[in-house]
Design a protein around this motif. Sequence first.
Motif, mmCIF file in Angstrom:
data_model
loop_
_atom_site.group_PDB
_atom_site.id
_atom_site.type_symbol
_atom_site.label_atom_id
_atom_site.label_comp_id
_atom_site.label_asym_id
_atom_site.label_seq_id
_atom_site.Cartn_x
_atom_site.Cartn_y
_atom_site.Cartn_z
ATOM 1 N N THR A 3 8.364 -12.662 8.651
ATOM 2 C CA THR A 3 7.023 -13.047 8.225
ATOM 3 C C THR A 3 5.926 -12.301 8.967
ATOM 4 O OG1 THR A 3 7.908 -15.219 7.680
ATOM 5 C CG2 THR A 3 5.523 -15.029 7.808
ATOM 6 N N GLN A 4 6.032 -12.182 10.281
ATOM 7 C CA GLN A 4 4.983 -11.488 11.036
ATOM 8 C C GLN A 4 4.917 -10.014 10.641
ATOM 9 O OE1 GLN A 4 2.628 -12.843 13.275
ATOM 10 N NE2 GLN A 4 1.737 -10.823 12.898
ATOM 11 N N GLU A 5 6.074 -9.388 10.457
ATOM 12 C CA GLU A 5 6.090 -7.986 10.020
ATOM 13 C C GLU A 5 5.484 -7.865 8.625
ATOM 14 O OE1 GLU A 5 9.892 -6.041 10.449
ATOM 15 O OE2 GLU A 5 10.280 -7.140 12.312
ATOM 16 N N ALA A 6 5.743 -8.839 7.771
ATOM 17 C CA ALA A 6 5.151 -8.838 6.427
ATOM 18 C C ALA A 6 3.631 -8.943 6.530
ATOM 19 C CB ALA A 6 5.715 -9.990 5.603
ATOM 20 N N ALA A 7 3.161 -9.838 7.395
ATOM 21 C CA ALA A 7 1.704 -10.006 7.573
ATOM 22 C C ALA A 7 1.055 -8.702 7.992
ATOM 23 C CB ALA A 7 1.432 -11.098 8.603
ATOM 24 N N ASP A 8 1.695 -7.981 8.876
ATOM 25 C CA ASP A 8 1.138 -6.717 9.359
ATOM 26 C C ASP A 8 1.055 -5.664 8.260
ATOM 27 O OD1 ASP A 8 0.856 -7.913 11.826
ATOM 28 O OD2 ASP A 8 2.693 -7.024 12.645
ATOM 29 N N GLN A 9 1.867 -5.804 7.231
ATOM 30 C CA GLN A 9 1.859 -4.847 6.124
ATOM 31 C C GLN A 9 0.602 -4.944 5.258
ATOM 32 O OE1 GLN A 9 4.085 -2.253 5.035
ATOM 33 N NE2 GLN A 9 4.484 -2.486 7.226
ATOM 34 N N PHE A 10 -0.117 -6.055 5.327
ATOM 35 C CA PHE A 10 -1.387 -6.130 4.588
ATOM 36 C C PHE A 10 -2.294 -4.976 4.996
ATOM 37 C CE2 PHE A 10 -0.152 -10.485 3.742
ATOM 38 C CZ PHE A 10 -0.714 -10.745 2.507
ATOM 39 N N LEU A 11 -2.244 -4.622 6.267
ATOM 40 C CA LEU A 11 -3.177 -3.631 6.820
ATOM 41 C C LEU A 11 -2.858 -2.202 6.386
ATOM 42 C CD1 LEU A 11 -3.459 -5.175 10.395
ATOM 43 C CD2 LEU A 11 -4.840 -5.653 8.350
ATOM 44 N N VAL A 12 -1.746 -2.022 5.679
ATOM 45 C CA VAL A 12 -1.359 -0.699 5.187
ATOM 46 C C VAL A 12 -2.154 -0.327 3.926
ATOM 47 C CG1 VAL A 12 0.582 0.587 4.164
ATOM 48 C CG2 VAL A 12 0.947 -0.848 6.184
ATOM 49 N N TRP A 13 -2.584 -1.335 3.176
ATOM 50 C CA TRP A 13 -3.186 -1.132 1.852
ATOM 51 C C TRP A 13 -4.707 -1.012 1.938
ATOM 52 C CZ3 TRP A 13 0.006 -0.367 -2.233
ATOM 53 C CH2 TRP A 13 1.341 -0.699 -2.049
ATOM 54 N N THR A 14 -5.198 0.063 2.556
ATOM 55 C CA THR A 14 -6.634 0.212 2.796
ATOM 56 C C THR A 14 -7.241 1.453 2.133
ATOM 57 O OG1 THR A 14 -6.171 1.364 4.865
ATOM 58 C CG2 THR A 14 -6.530 -1.024 4.993
ATOM 59 N N LYS A 15 -6.476 2.104 1.260
ATOM 60 C CA LYS A 15 -6.962 3.346 0.654
ATOM 61 C C LYS A 15 -7.163 3.191 -0.851
ATOM 62 C CE LYS A 15 -5.083 6.252 4.117
ATOM 63 N NZ LYS A 15 -4.461 7.267 4.706
ATOM 64 N N ALA A 16 -8.160 3.900 -1.344
ATOM 65 C CA ALA A 16 -8.378 4.050 -2.782
ATOM 66 C C ALA A 16 -8.655 5.527 -3.012
ATOM 67 C CB ALA A 16 -9.549 3.201 -3.253
ATOM 68 N N ALA A 17 -7.964 6.087 -3.967
ATOM 69 C CA ALA A 17 -8.092 7.512 -4.267
ATOM 70 C C ALA A 17 -7.886 8.354 -3.003
ATOM 71 C CB ALA A 17 -9.438 7.810 -4.916
ATOM 72 N N GLY A 18 -6.946 7.915 -2.144
ATOM 73 C CA GLY A 18 -6.580 8.679 -0.952
ATOM 74 C C GLY A 18 -7.505 8.522 0.241
ATOM 75 N N LYS A 19 -8.553 7.713 0.111
ATOM 76 C CA LYS A 19 -9.509 7.556 1.206
ATOM 77 C C LYS A 19 -9.478 6.123 1.728
ATOM 78 C CE LYS A 19 -12.729 10.938 -0.673
ATOM 79 N NZ LYS A 19 -14.065 11.172 -1.189
ATOM 80 N N THR A 20 -9.496 5.969 3.061
ATOM 81 C CA THR A 20 -9.605 4.650 3.670
ATOM 82 C C THR A 20 -11.015 4.133 3.435
ATOM 83 O OG1 THR A 20 -7.972 5.186 5.360
ATOM 84 C CG2 THR A 20 -9.457 3.351 5.830
ATOM 85 N N LEU A 21 -11.110 2.925 2.892
ATOM 86 C CA LEU A 21 -12.401 2.319 2.601
ATOM 87 C C LEU A 21 -12.634 1.122 3.512
ATOM 88 C CD1 LEU A 21 -12.410 2.363 -1.311
ATOM 89 C CD2 LEU A 21 -13.307 4.071 0.273
ATOM 90 N N ALA A 22 -13.813 1.055 4.109
ATOM 91 C CA ALA A 22 -14.146 -0.037 5.023
ATOM 92 C C ALA A 22 -14.026 -1.391 4.329
ATOM 93 C CB ALA A 22 -15.551 0.152 5.582
#
Length: 144
Positions: free
Chosen positions: A109-128
Amino acid sequence: MQKTNNSGVDLIRQFEGCELHAYRCAAGVLTVGFGHTGPDVTANLTITPQRAVELLHGDLARFEKAVAASLRVKVTDNQFSALVALAYNIGPAALAKSTLIKRLNAGRTQEAADQFLVWTKAAGKTLAGLVRRREAERALFLHP
């Protein structure tokens, strides 16, 4: 079947915002209302606030079903709602194939929670905005 709780719906509404005129999101997809996409969204589409809420509820039902289908373990209402919020943004197919779901279904579960932070890009760019959204989804996921 589990439903998205108020915290999850509020999170989606906050981060999606409500646009009554169709626009292209950061990934270039035509979008309207609270992040609604699909073949019914055309370039000049304008909807009412009531229609935006109707589309949100229809989309939630679809994403709730997809999240439930990807789970092999029991999750809390907050975990389920955070997963629906993520799927609402990245799509159910991406969530179903994700490392996040694999780790969650493996009981990590904790490792799964940390995976949320991987999904921060749109069109290849990290978006705030995506960074803030993923932090909020992760916090909801980890809240008892």
